[in-house]
Motif scaffolding. Structure first.
Motif: not given
Length: 352
Positions: A335-342, A327-333, A295-299
């Protein structure tokens, strides 16, 4: 540039030098090239020059004769040292070199070793360093395709290489070493074992939140399963935090292995896992190559470039417009691409 006739006249018992990639995941994917070469030239000897940390992976590839340690650090130029390595390797009389990294400096050692055929993709003004130069790697979408394409001539690689045609990496697992590591670490192997790999060397934009991993751990152990947490010493703080966030009674079935195993042991222990939940990382590719369910999780990155090479796969990511940003760090600060993956969505994928 070598023509098709020269390509077809390569000796069957050829000696091949691979200038290998520097990252574990890329090294795993490069095995698809070695499998292809051995199919074409069964008696070929293939040696790989790569950083020391990749040695454990290379030694689990039956196609490889020997792993040669690259003493020059990643990113360092050190022309004099490259010249010395090349002159030393000249004695081996290699017939062909495959240069997998894109940099000009990575192509210097085969030149200094006087290897007659030097194959690689165009990059960083390598026109005079490589004499079997492939002009545009973007004709292939996936990294594994780009590796395997080098085993075919420039004239026919487009006709012979697709993602479906590329052989999957398959690392050798030592059951003896696996048992030794299990006994040494005092691991419980009753019931199903689930591996979690919460780290990612690339940076935080690849890392699913550690408190979400803790929720998954709690869910799995409550179902009667074992959880093994994998990673390097750098990941130990995160894995220990995950273990400390679960209930005390469940901690007995959660083992923090980060920094406590060699990479060789980690490969063998991952092979004991029924399913591995992981970020886009080197251990994701290792887990695929030892036949785990993934189960691979992508941000911030995308499976449209370097997916785990296995059919036993569930890929999860969100559909935010800002991803993939690579990007290595979220440029928008945020990190919703990962935080909204429940965790609920991930746990559902695990059970499917």
């Amino acid at each position: 540039m070598l023509n098709k006739t020269n390509w077809l006249n390569i000796e069957k018992h050829m000696k091949i030098l691979i200038i290998g990639p520097s990252w574990v995941g890329d090294m795993v994917m490069s095995q698809s090239l070695y499998i292809t070469l051995k199919k074409q030239y069964p008696e070929a000897r293939i040696d790989v020059l790569a950083p020391a940390w990749c040695k454990a992976i290379i030694e689990k590839m039956p196609e490889i004769n020997s792993a040669i340690e690259m003493p020059i650090g990643h990113g360092a130029f050190d022309l004099k040292q490259r010249w010395k390595i090349g002159r030393k390797l000249k004695r081996e009389k290699y017939d062909q070199a495959f240069v997998l990294p894109n940099s000009a400096k990575s192509a210097l050692i085969p030149l200094f070793a006087r290897i007659p055929m030097r194959t690689g993709w165009k990059g960083e003004s390598r026109y005079f360093l490589l004499n079997d130069l492939r002009p545009n790697k973007r004709v292939f979408q996936y990294m594994v395709e780009r590796y395997v394409a080098l085993a075919h001539s420039n004239n026919n690689m487009l006709d012979n290489v697709t993602l479906q045609s590329c052989p999957y990496p398959k690392l050798t697992v030592s059951k003896e070493n696996q048992k030794f590591a299990i006994d040494r670490l005092g691991l419980n192997t009753e019931g199903k074992i689930y591996g979690l790999c919460p780290g990612a060397e690339f940076g935080p934009s690849k890392r699913w939140p550690e408190n979400y991993y803790a929720e998954i751990t709690e869910m799995l152990i409550s179902k009667g399963h074992q959880v093994w947490l994998f990673g390097s010493q750098k990941d130990n703080e995160v894995t220990e935090h995950i273990r400390n966030r679960i209930s005390e009674k469940n901690q007995y079935n959660c083992y923090n292995l980060a920094g406590k195993t060699s990479l060789n042991e980690a490969v063998d222990l991952l092979a004991a896992c029924h399913t591995v939940v992981c970020n886009d990382s080197g251990l994701m590719h290792v887990s695929a190559a030892v036949n785990c369910n993934i189960v691979a999780l992508y941000g911030s990155t995308s499976p449209e470039y370097t997916p785990p090479l296995t059919k036993k796969l569930r890929i999860l990511h969100t559909d935010h417009n800002c991803r993939p940003c690579f990007k290595r760090e979220c440029p928008l600060g945020h990190l919703d691409c990962l935080k909204t993956l429940s965790p609920t969505e991930v746990f559902k994928a695990i059970e499917t």
